[in-house]
Design a protein around this motif. Structure first.
Motif, PDB file in Angstrom:
ATOM      1  N   ARG A 110       0.835  -1.022  -0.145  1.00 17.68           N
ATOM      2  CA  ARG A 110       0.251   0.101   0.069  1.00 17.68           C
ATOM      3  C   ARG A 110       0.814   1.004   0.024  1.00 17.68           C
ATOM      4  O   ARG A 110       0.089   2.398  -0.617  1.00 17.68           O
ATOM      5  N   VAL A 111       2.430   1.451   0.732  1.00 16.86           N
ATOM      6  CA  VAL A 111       2.702   2.920   0.765  1.00 16.86           C
ATOM      7  C   VAL A 111       3.966   2.937  -0.782  1.00 16.86           C
ATOM      8  O   VAL A 111       3.951   3.906  -0.995  1.00 16.86           O
ATOM      9  N   GLN A 112       4.699   1.402  -1.379  1.00 14.87           N
ATOM     10  CA  GLN A 112       4.487   1.756  -2.781  1.00 14.87           C
ATOM     11  C   GLN A 112       3.347   2.246  -3.010  1.00 14.87           C
ATOM     12  O   GLN A 112       3.752   2.716  -4.160  1.00 14.87           O
ATOM     13  N   ALA A 113       2.164   1.214  -3.111  1.00 13.21           N
ATOM     14  CA  ALA A 113       1.484   2.198  -4.120  1.00 13.21           C
ATOM     15  C   ALA A 113       0.839   3.786  -3.951  1.00 13.21           C
ATOM     16  O   ALA A 113       1.322   4.286  -5.101  1.00 13.21           O
ATOM     17  N   GLN A 114       1.388   3.620  -3.282  1.00  9.88           N
ATOM     18  CA  GLN A 114       0.829   5.924  -2.632  1.00  9.88           C
ATOM     19  C   GLN A 114       2.056   6.997  -3.163  1.00  9.88           C
ATOM     20  O   GLN A 114       2.189   7.588  -3.602  1.00  9.88           O
ATOM     21  N   ALA A 117       1.109   6.425  -7.052  1.00  8.02           N
ATOM     22  CA  ALA A 117       0.199   7.543  -6.884  1.00  8.02           C
ATOM     23  C   ALA A 117       0.788   9.378  -7.241  1.00  8.02           C
ATOM     24  O   ALA A 117       1.187   9.707  -8.201  1.00  8.02           O
ATOM     25  N   LEU A 118       1.804   9.481  -6.107  1.00  8.79           N
ATOM     26  CA  LEU A 118       2.130  10.467  -5.432  1.00  8.79           C
ATOM     27  C   LEU A 118       3.116  11.165  -6.900  1.00  8.79           C
ATOM     28  O   LEU A 118       3.314  12.608  -6.695  1.00  8.79           O
ATOM     29  N   GLN A 119       4.379   9.463  -7.047  1.00  7.88           N
ATOM     30  CA  GLN A 119       5.242  10.186  -8.066  1.00  7.88           C
ATOM     31  C   GLN A 119       4.616  10.865  -9.336  1.00  7.88           C
ATOM     32  O   GLN A 119       4.946  11.227 -10.099  1.00  7.88           O
ATOM     33  N   ALA A 120       3.355   9.587  -9.917  1.00  6.57           N
ATOM     34  CA  ALA A 120       2.625  10.399 -11.039  1.00  6.57           C
ATOM     35  C   ALA A 120       1.792  11.656 -11.165  1.00  6.57           C
ATOM     36  O   ALA A 120       2.406  11.901 -11.682  1.00  6.57           O
TER      37      ALA A 120
END
Length: 208
Positions: A110-114, A117-120
């Motif tokens: 989940r942290v990696q997904a966030q 998403a922030l990087q995107a």
């Protein structure tokens, strides 16, 4: 002269009476020794028979004192129960560790997904800002061209109404002849302020 044989003389009874006591004194010790030997043999035989029929309980050895559970069915069952309980506890502990590892892996995902998403979003924002900057640069370039073609009197009136920093930015982009003509038609104090802003910006530009 004819000698008549002498009548035999009677033997003395005393020596015979003495011989009998000597035999008795020799036989009695022998009989006593035989009785003792016989009694000892019977005692040894009885002890051997008793040992063969009912062996005495021996004292526990050191190994029996150290490992009493191996010689008792009840102790073996208790040891087996304790081992099963320990195995069950270890299995439960391992299951808990596996569950925690799964939860940690899910949290990391989940942290990696966030983060992704922030990087995107940051990349999208940077692209948007780049497009905005490009659009603003295009608009500024058009305004500079407009000021280039305006009469100096009209351009001076517009620069007088502008914010000093904004007006200084336009003056810096204009050709020197056009910028000088506009400044010549602006009130001297305002023209000095615009010139100071432009000079300050140029002073911050790094040079070799």
């Amino acid at each position: 002269m004819l000698r008549l044989p002498r009548p035999p003389t009677a033997t003395k009874p005393a020596p015979k009476a003495r011989a009998a006591p000597r035999r008795r004194t020799r036989v009695l010790p022998v009989l006593a020794a035989l009785f003792l030997i016989g009694g000892s043999l019977r005692l040894v035989s009885g002890v051997g028979t008793a040992l063969a029929q009912d062996p005495p309980a021996s004292s526990p050895t050191r190994a029996e004192e150290i490992l009493p559970l191996r010689t008792s069915p009840v102790s073996d069952a208790r040891l087996s129960l304790e081992l099963r309980e320990r195995e069950a506890a270890l299995a439960e502990r391992e299951a808990q560790l596996d569950e925690r590892a799964a939860l940690l892996a899910a949290a990391q995902d989940r942290v990696q997904a966030q983060i992704d998403a922030l990087q995107a979003a940051e990349a999208d924002l940077a692209a948007t800002m780049a497009r905005a900057d490009q659009a603003a640069e295009t608009d500024i370039a058009r305004l500079v061209s407009v000021f280039q073609t305006m009469r100096p009197e009209d351009a001076a009136n517009v620069f007088t109404e502008m914010d000093p920093d904004f007006a200084a930015g336009f003056l810096a982009r204009l050709e020197p002849q056009v910028a000088g003509a506009i400044l010549a038609r602006i009130e001297p104090r305002q023209a000095y302020a615009l010139s100071a802003i432009v000079a300050g910006r140029n002073a911050l530009v790094p040079r070799e």
